[in-house]
Design an enzyme around this catalytic site. Structure first.
Site, PDB file in Angstrom:
ATOM      1  N   THR A   1       1.898   3.121  -2.502  1.00 25.18           N
ATOM      2  CA  THR A   1       1.456   4.148  -3.454  1.00 25.18           C
ATOM      3  C   THR A   1       0.180   4.833  -2.981  1.00 25.18           C
ATOM      4  O   THR A   1       0.047   6.060  -3.119  1.00 25.18           O
ATOM      5  CB  THR A   1       1.272   3.538  -4.855  1.00 25.18           C
ATOM      6  OG1 THR A   1       2.516   2.950  -5.278  1.00 25.18           O
ATOM      7  CG2 THR A   1       0.859   4.605  -5.859  1.00 25.18           C
TER       8      THR A   1
ATOM      9  N   LYS B   1       9.239   9.317  -7.468  1.00 27.57           N
ATOM     10  CA  LYS B   1       9.629   7.914  -7.296  1.00 27.57           C
ATOM     11  C   LYS B   1      10.953   7.739  -8.022  1.00 27.57           C
ATOM     12  O   LYS B   1      10.984   7.726  -9.260  1.00 27.57           O
ATOM     13  CB  LYS B   1       8.570   6.967  -7.855  1.00 27.57           C
ATOM     14  CG  LYS B   1       8.991   5.500  -7.730  1.00 27.57           C
ATOM     15  CD  LYS B   1       7.842   4.598  -7.404  1.00 27.57           C
ATOM     16  CE  LYS B   1       8.342   3.170  -7.173  1.00 27.57           C
ATOM     17  NZ  LYS B   1       7.341   2.321  -6.551  1.00 27.57           N
TER      18      LYS B   1
ATOM     19  N   GLU C   1       8.769   8.040  -2.873  1.00 27.15           N
ATOM     20  CA  GLU C   1       8.295   6.656  -2.704  1.00 27.15           C
ATOM     21  C   GLU C   1       9.378   5.670  -3.098  1.00 27.15           C
ATOM     22  O   GLU C   1       9.928   5.719  -4.195  1.00 27.15           O
ATOM     23  CB  GLU C   1       7.041   6.406  -3.541  1.00 27.15           C
ATOM     24  CG  GLU C   1       6.484   5.002  -3.343  1.00 27.15           C
ATOM     25  CD  GLU C   1       5.243   4.700  -4.174  1.00 27.15           C
ATOM     26  OE1 GLU C   1       4.825   3.522  -4.197  1.00 27.15           O
ATOM     27  OE2 GLU C   1       4.698   5.630  -4.803  1.00 27.15           O
ATOM     28  N   GLY C   2       9.667   4.754  -2.184  1.00 31.20           N
ATOM     29  CA  GLY C   2      10.641   3.713  -2.463  1.00 31.20           C
ATOM     30  C   GLY C   2      10.056   2.623  -3.344  1.00 31.20           C
ATOM     31  O   GLY C   2       8.923   2.709  -3.819  1.00 31.20           O
TER      32      GLY C   2
ATOM     33  N   ASP D   1       3.607   4.045 -10.876  1.00 29.86           N
ATOM     34  CA  ASP D   1       3.137   4.648  -9.639  1.00 29.86           C
ATOM     35  C   ASP D   1       2.957   6.158  -9.792  1.00 29.86           C
ATOM     36  O   ASP D   1       2.044   6.736  -9.200  1.00 29.86           O
ATOM     37  CB  ASP D   1       4.112   4.333  -8.503  1.00 29.86           C
ATOM     38  CG  ASP D   1       4.090   2.863  -8.130  1.00 29.86           C
ATOM     39  OD1 ASP D   1       3.069   2.199  -8.384  1.00 29.86           O
ATOM     40  OD2 ASP D   1       5.086   2.368  -7.583  1.00 29.86           O
TER      41      ASP D   1
ATOM     42  N   GLY E   1       0.783  -1.233   0.000  1.00 36.30           N
ATOM     43  CA  GLY E   1       0.000   0.000   0.000  1.00 36.30           C
ATOM     44  C   GLY E   1       0.810   1.275   0.000  1.00 36.30           C
ATOM     45  O   GLY E   1       0.297   2.338   0.350  1.00 36.30           O
TER      46      GLY E   1
END
Length: 204
Positions: free
Chosen positions: A15, A31, A98-99, A42, A13
């Site tokens: 994203t 990202k 975001e990883g 994403d 979850g």
């Protein structure tokens, strides 16, 4: 403020959490490494899910065609991921980063996602209940703490009180909020969650 969103595994979850945090802060989004789904990445999902007009979505430093660990996807594409080519966007706005997968997902033979997290970042861990998720959550949070971070945690999916309470007790991680299991996430849903998360995020 720069916030790095990681997960205890893939498909937990991150994203959706990134969309909520981005919307709550009207932050920019980035990202660094995307592997697979380049036509519906994403970044594309974030664009569809947010409502505000302030957010800038920055391009991936590496956009890889295969949905695999970045080091393997890069090899298929005939490239090598280099940390010095992953340049944080310059912005005066908040930035949500975001990883990919979990902290120790490899980028190449020596570097992992963890190496993208700078000392001035706030780190949010997304935890989702499944068999083994307690172990994954504890390992992720303790690794961050051992490296000087004080991570916040978002629980994603159906509530599991015994799982969540033991994770919080054993780590002392700060609970940021919950994202419930929903039939679908759209702009209206993301905006609603953003409103509930906003105050806590602004008090980081």
């Amino acid at each position: 403020m720069k916030l790095f969103i990681t997960g205890i595994s893939t498909e937990v979850g991150k994203t959706i959490a990134s969309a909520i945090v981005t919307e709550a802060l009207e932050a920019d989004y980035w990202k660094p490494v995307q592997a697979g789904d380049l036509d519906d990445s994403d970044s594309h999902k974030i664009e569809r899910l947010i409502s505000n007009t302030k957010t800038i979505i920055y391009s991936n430093s590496y956009a890889l065609s295969t949905p695999m660990s970045p080091h393997a996807a890069a090899e298929i594409d005939g490239v090598k991921i280099m940390l010095d080519k992953i340049l944080e966007p310059k912005t005066d706005n908040h930035l949500v980063i975001e990883g990919a997968g979990g902290l120790l997902v490899p980028l190449n033979d020596s570097d992992t996602i963890f190496d993208l997290i700078r000392s001035d970042y706030k780190v949010i861990v997304v935890s989702r209940h499944y068999l083994g998720s307690i172990n994954h959550s504890l390992l992720t949070i303790r690794a961050l703490q051992q490296n000087g971070f004080e991570p916040f945690i978002i629980f994603s999916g159906d509530e599991h009180p015994t799982t969540e309470s033991i994770i919080l007790k054993k780590t002392g991680a700060k609970f940021l909020g919950r994202i419930n299991e929903e039939k679908a996430f759209d702009r209206t849903m993301i905006k609603s969650y953003a409103a509930t998360f906003k105050e806590a995020l602004l008090n980081f």
